[in-house]
Design an enzyme around this catalytic site. Structure first.
Site, PDB file in Angstrom:
ATOM      1  N   LEU A 126     -51.479  29.881 -67.162  1.00 15.41           N
ATOM      2  CA  LEU A 126     -50.677  30.812 -66.356  1.00 15.41           C
ATOM      3  C   LEU A 126     -51.432  31.268 -65.101  1.00 15.41           C
ATOM      4  CD1 LEU A 126     -49.087  33.009 -69.173  1.00 15.41           C
ATOM      5  CD2 LEU A 126     -48.216  30.933 -68.120  1.00 15.41           C
ATOM      6  N   SER A 129     -56.905  32.439 -63.061  1.00 18.50           N
ATOM      7  CA  SER A 129     -57.947  32.232 -62.039  1.00 18.50           C
ATOM      8  C   SER A 129     -57.394  32.479 -60.633  1.00 18.50           C
ATOM      9  CB  SER A 129     -58.524  30.820 -62.134  1.00 18.50           C
ATOM     10  OG  SER A 129     -57.507  29.848 -62.052  1.00 18.50           O
ATOM     11  N   ASP A 173     -50.874  27.377 -57.270  1.00 16.93           N
ATOM     12  CA  ASP A 173     -51.129  28.575 -58.072  1.00 16.93           C
ATOM     13  C   ASP A 173     -51.376  29.795 -57.197  1.00 16.93           C
ATOM     14  OD1 ASP A 173     -50.924  26.804 -60.115  1.00 16.93           O
ATOM     15  OD2 ASP A 173     -53.046  26.839 -60.680  1.00 16.93           O
TER      16      ASP A 173
END
Length: 391
Positions: A126, A129, A173
């Site tokens: 998920l 980082s 991300d």
């Protein structure tokens, strides 16, 4: 849950530093509806920020000293901004140092104290980082008025991962963590960083994550190997088809013609990428048309490609996807994230989640001796400052 996280983080800050933090920031994790392993292959992705966060409580110092406290790990790292920043043997610290190394070049001179705590499950795919990198970048940018755009903050987070962590990740991300909007998915062009939002109203369906609770150690090496394989593949394709600039211009027909030159493994990798880029386009159309059966079908096709062609799944995730395949309450499921563990993302009928999780958890325990975790997620806004008055 969000309120509790903020309170716990703030209280910990006050206990350690004997005053209130100047600012609170929240940086979310992300899901990706579809478009896996194409963010570094010039494809499109369809991520969204979710209601799982890292909370940062932060205050300025009057000198160049910095203290970063990871509340959940019960660890701290202290350093001076004037010293040369380089990777150390604590991985969580490297995500932060990689960001600060770049912010020093943007004018950061003054130190700070930070306490952070998280509700994003670690190792579940998920992007905790990216939430950490972008949260730090966003917070420092606001605190010291460095004038960075959201896009710059996302790119700084990505570069931190390349340079200080050693994972050659794409931009998805970090972009999702910063640009997320409530109840919207982002269609992101990973080549140009052009993006648009699409209303994510799943009506009588919801997104359920099943966490395999495993993270196989070859994630980093496997990820970097895949990047090398598709880069080699693209070089061969360009040699034979000079009009191809990226995988986006490449067709399945071209790949079939070059099957011998590519070899079995590189052919499979490239075939997955070409098909996945198209699946993202089809998924956007399905969402726009509220065609959730089609969306579910595309998700399941993606999993098959990730497992059999890109070979980044694992027995546990394959089991979780297979276990829901014949459940009438599940429209589609797939592995999500870099692979080799983490979560499956499932499009399920609202109200069926509890019974489904209980059933699959029992099967999973019997097969692997591992306890299954599950998370119902909602699509939320991206990294943001949280006003003390909202507490």
């Amino acid at each position: 849950m969000k309120k509790k996280l903020i309170q716990h983080t703030t209280e910990h800050f006050e206990k350690l530093f004997h005053n209130q933090p100047e600012s609170i920031f929240l940086s979310p994790g992300r899901i990706n509806i579809i478009g896996e392993h194409v963010d570094y292959n010039d494809g499109f992705v369809l991520p969204a920020a979710i209601n799982k966060y890292i909370c940062f409580a932060i205050s300025k110092n009057q000198n160049s000293e910095c203290a970063i406290i990871a509340k959940d790990l019960n660890e701290a790292y202290k350093f001076d901004l004037n010293d040369k920043l380089k990777p150390i043997d604590k991985m969580w610290v490297n995500y932060i140092l990689g960001v600060l190394h770049q912010l020093k070049n943007k004018g950061l001179r003054q130190g700070f104290n930070i306490v952070f705590s998280s509700t994003i499950p670690m190792g579940a795919g998920l992007s905790s980082s990216a939430a950490l990198e972008c949260g730090i970048g966003y917070a420092i940018n606001k605190l010291y008025a460095l004038g960075l755009s959201k896009e710059e903050i996302a790119l700084i987070g990505q570069k931190a991962e390349h340079t200080f962590v050693g994972v050659n990740c794409g931009i998805m991300d970090q972009f999702a963590s910063v640009f997320g909007k409530k109840n919207k998915v982002i269609k992101l062009d990973c080549t140009t960083l052009e993006y648009d939002y699409h209303k994510a109203d799943f009506k009588k369906y919801s997104l359920l994550l099943l966490d395999s609770n495993v993270k196989h150690t070859h994630l980093t090496s496997g990820y970097n190997d895949r990047r090398n394989e598709v880069e080699r593949g693209l070089a061969i394709i360009k040699k034979h088809f000079p009009e191809v600039k990226t995988f986006r211009n490449c067709t399945e027909k071209m790949l079939v013609e070059l099957k011998e030159q590519l070899g079995e493994i590189i052919f499979k990798r490239c075939h997955f990428v070409v098909k996945e880029i198209q699946r993202v386009q089809d998924a956007v159309t399905a969402i726009e048309n509220s065609d959730f059966n089609k969306l579910g079908q595309l998700m399941t096709e993606t999993h098959h490609g990730l497992s059999k062609e890109y070979e980044v799944s694992c027995d546990e995730i394959d089991f979780l996807v297979g276990a829901v395949a014949n459940e009438t309450s599940v429209l589609g499921a797939r592995m999500m994230g870099g692979g080799f563990g983490g979560c499956s993302i499932n499009l399920v009928e609202k109200g069926s989640e509890k019974e489904l999780v209980e059933k699959i958890a029992e099967q999973y325990r019997t097969s692997f001796g591992i306890e299954l975790k599950s998370y119902k997620v909602k699509i939320s806004k991206g990294t943001t400052a949280y006003k003390q008055t909202e507490l």
